[in-house]
Design a protein around this motif. Sequence first.
Motif, PDB file in Angstrom:
ATOM      1  N   GLY A  66       0.791  -1.217   0.000  1.00 34.17           N
ATOM      2  CA  GLY A  66       0.000   0.000   0.000  1.00 34.17           C
ATOM      3  C   GLY A  66       0.825   1.269   0.000  1.00 34.17           C
ATOM      4  N   ARG A  67       2.133   1.154   0.226  1.00 33.90           N
ATOM      5  CA  ARG A  67       3.009   2.334   0.227  1.00 33.90           C
ATOM      6  C   ARG A  67       4.042   2.287  -0.895  1.00 33.90           C
ATOM      7  N   PHE A  68       4.536   1.107  -1.211  1.00 34.57           N
ATOM      8  CA  PHE A  68       5.575   0.952  -2.242  1.00 34.57           C
ATOM      9  C   PHE A  68       4.970   0.308  -3.486  1.00 34.57           C
ATOM     10  N   THR A  69       5.499   0.686  -4.637  1.00 35.95           N
ATOM     11  CA  THR A  69       5.077   0.081  -5.898  1.00 35.95           C
ATOM     12  C   THR A  69       6.302  -0.245  -6.738  1.00 35.95           C
ATOM     13  N   ILE A  70       6.406  -1.502  -7.132  1.00 33.80           N
ATOM     14  CA  ILE A  70       7.486  -1.918  -8.019  1.00 33.80           C
ATOM     15  C   ILE A  70       6.953  -1.936  -9.447  1.00 33.80           C
ATOM     16  N   SER A  71       7.789  -1.503 -10.381  1.00 36.44           N
ATOM     17  CA  SER A  71       7.414  -1.504 -11.789  1.00 36.44           C
ATOM     18  C   SER A  71       8.673  -1.691 -12.625  1.00 36.44           C
ATOM     19  N   ARG A  72       8.483  -1.909 -13.896  1.00 30.02           N
ATOM     20  CA  ARG A  72       9.639  -2.083 -14.774  1.00 30.02           C
ATOM     21  C   ARG A  72       9.314  -1.574 -16.165  1.00 30.02           C
ATOM     22  N   ASP A  73      10.373  -1.172 -16.858  1.00 32.99           N
ATOM     23  CA  ASP A  73      10.284  -0.742 -18.249  1.00 32.99           C
ATOM     24  C   ASP A  73      11.297  -1.586 -19.017  1.00 32.99           C
ATOM     25  N   ASN A  74      10.821  -2.613 -19.691  1.00 34.25           N
ATOM     26  CA  ASN A  74      11.746  -3.524 -20.370  1.00 34.25           C
ATOM     27  C   ASN A  74      12.439  -2.855 -21.565  1.00 34.25           C
ATOM     28  N   ALA A  75      11.835  -1.832 -22.118  1.00 29.92           N
ATOM     29  CA  ALA A  75      12.475  -1.108 -23.215  1.00 29.92           C
ATOM     30  C   ALA A  75      13.689  -0.322 -22.729  1.00 29.92           C
ATOM     31  N   LYS A  76      13.675   0.048 -21.455  1.00 23.94           N
ATOM     32  CA  LYS A  76      14.781   0.809 -20.870  1.00 23.94           C
ATOM     33  C   LYS A  76      15.656  -0.045 -19.959  1.00 23.94           C
ATOM     34  N   ASN A  77      15.352  -1.344 -19.861  1.00 26.36           N
ATOM     35  CA  ASN A  77      16.108  -2.245 -18.981  1.00 26.36           C
ATOM     36  C   ASN A  77      16.200  -1.696 -17.557  1.00 26.36           C
ATOM     37  N   THR A  78      15.095  -1.221 -17.054  1.00 27.47           N
ATOM     38  CA  THR A  78      15.093  -0.558 -15.757  1.00 27.47           C
ATOM     39  C   THR A  78      13.915  -1.042 -14.913  1.00 27.47           C
ATOM     40  N   VAL A  79      14.182  -1.227 -13.629  1.00 27.23           N
ATOM     41  CA  VAL A  79      13.147  -1.538 -12.661  1.00 27.23           C
ATOM     42  C   VAL A  79      13.107  -0.402 -11.645  1.00 27.23           C
ATOM     43  N   TYR A  80      11.908  -0.105 -11.166  1.00 28.71           N
ATOM     44  CA  TYR A  80      11.707   1.027 -10.271  1.00 28.71           C
ATOM     45  C   TYR A  80      11.071   0.571  -8.963  1.00 28.71           C
ATOM     46  N   LEU A  81      11.270   1.384  -7.943  1.00 32.11           N
ATOM     47  CA  LEU A  81      10.561   1.199  -6.690  1.00 32.11           C
ATOM     48  C   LEU A  81      10.083   2.569  -6.233  1.00 32.11           C
ATOM     49  N   GLN A  82       8.788   2.795  -6.383  1.00 37.68           N
ATOM     50  CA  GLN A  82       8.193   4.040  -5.902  1.00 37.68           C
ATOM     51  C   GLN A  82       7.833   3.850  -4.442  1.00 37.68           C
ATOM     52  N   MET A  83       8.370   4.713  -3.592  1.00 39.10           N
ATOM     53  CA  MET A  83       8.167   4.593  -2.152  1.00 39.10           C
ATOM     54  C   MET A  83       7.450   5.835  -1.648  1.00 39.10           C
ATOM     55  N   ASN A  84       6.249   5.643  -1.157  1.00 41.06           N
ATOM     56  CA  ASN A  84       5.452   6.745  -0.616  1.00 41.06           C
ATOM     57  C   ASN A  84       5.223   6.541   0.872  1.00 41.06           C
ATOM     58  N   SER A  85       4.794   7.591   1.537  1.00 40.98           N
ATOM     59  CA  SER A  85       4.509   7.526   2.975  1.00 40.98           C
ATOM     60  C   SER A  85       5.651   6.876   3.734  1.00 40.98           C
ATOM     61  N   LEU A  86       6.833   7.328   3.464  1.00 38.57           N
ATOM     62  CA  LEU A  86       8.015   6.716   4.066  1.00 38.57           C
ATOM     63  C   LEU A  86       8.037   6.900   5.575  1.00 38.57           C
ATOM     64  N   LYS A  87       8.585   5.880   6.238  1.00 39.53           N
ATOM     65  CA  LYS A  87       8.677   5.858   7.697  1.00 39.53           C
ATOM     66  C   LYS A  87      10.150   5.722   8.089  1.00 39.53           C
ATOM     67  N   PRO A  88      10.503   6.161   9.289  1.00 40.50           N
ATOM     68  CA  PRO A  88      11.900   5.995   9.724  1.00 40.50           C
ATOM     69  C   PRO A  88      12.373   4.549   9.650  1.00 40.50           C
ATOM     70  N   GLU A  89      11.474   3.603   9.867  1.00 44.97           N
ATOM     71  CA  GLU A  89      11.862   2.199   9.815  1.00 44.97           C
ATOM     72  C   GLU A  89      12.136   1.700   8.392  1.00 44.97           C
ATOM     73  N   ASP A  90      11.892   2.528   7.392  1.00 45.48           N
ATOM     74  CA  ASP A  90      12.266   2.189   6.023  1.00 45.48           C
ATOM     75  C   ASP A  90      13.730   2.526   5.729  1.00 45.48           C
ATOM     76  N   THR A  91      14.388   3.176   6.672  1.00 47.80           N
ATOM     77  CA  THR A  91      15.791   3.529   6.492  1.00 47.80           C
ATOM     78  C   THR A  91      16.630   2.274   6.296  1.00 47.80           C
ATOM     79  N   ALA A  92      17.364   2.218   5.201  1.00 47.68           N
ATOM     80  CA  ALA A  92      18.168   1.039   4.871  1.00 47.68           C
ATOM     81  C   ALA A  92      18.944   1.283   3.586  1.00 47.68           C
ATOM     82  N   LEU A  93      19.840   0.366   3.321  1.00 50.89           N
ATOM     83  CA  LEU A  93      20.497   0.312   2.017  1.00 50.89           C
ATOM     84  C   LEU A  93      19.630  -0.577   1.121  1.00 50.89           C
ATOM     85  N   TYR A  94      19.189  -0.031   0.010  1.00 51.56           N
ATOM     86  CA  TYR A  94      18.271  -0.746  -0.877  1.00 51.56           C
ATOM     87  C   TYR A  94      19.030  -1.309  -2.079  1.00 51.56           C
ATOM     88  N   TYR A  95      18.803  -2.597  -2.336  1.00 50.41           N
ATOM     89  CA  TYR A  95      19.468  -3.290  -3.430  1.00 50.41           C
ATOM     90  C   TYR A  95      18.446  -3.777  -4.447  1.00 50.41           C
TER      91      TYR A  95
END
Length: 124
Positions: A66-95
């Motif tokens: 309900g807060r994050f959305t993963i998507s991809r664009d195969n034409a651009k060889n790219t994957v995305y992670l849209q992160m909304n309503s971020l919380k302090p507990e989301d603090t991390a190194l993202y891979y």
Amino acid sequence: QVQLVESGGGLVQAGGSLRLSCAASGGTFSRYAMGWFRQAPGKEREFVAAISLGGAGTSYTDSVKGRFTISRDNAKNTVYLQMNSLKPEDTALYYCARSRDGSRRLNEYEYDYWGQGTQVTVSS
């Protein structure tokens, strides 16, 4: 050789948004599912989200539904992670990581290529 390069991390206040990107090179991007993982200081790396090779199927860990959305664009060889309503507990190194096949995987051991990570810090 497959390379994954993440970008888009940064410092944001609680309630804010960030959009992470992961650009892939050196392989046939559209043949593989992709995932996002994160690791907070002192904690083990954990699954965040995954997307099927065509983008129709997605999976999320409960804490980001309900807060994050993963998507991809195969034409651009790219994957995305849209992160909304971020919380302090989301603090991390993202891979981002490439699955061993076209199926969404929740276990990090089923991913064979990894990026170097991008830091997300959420202040309270």
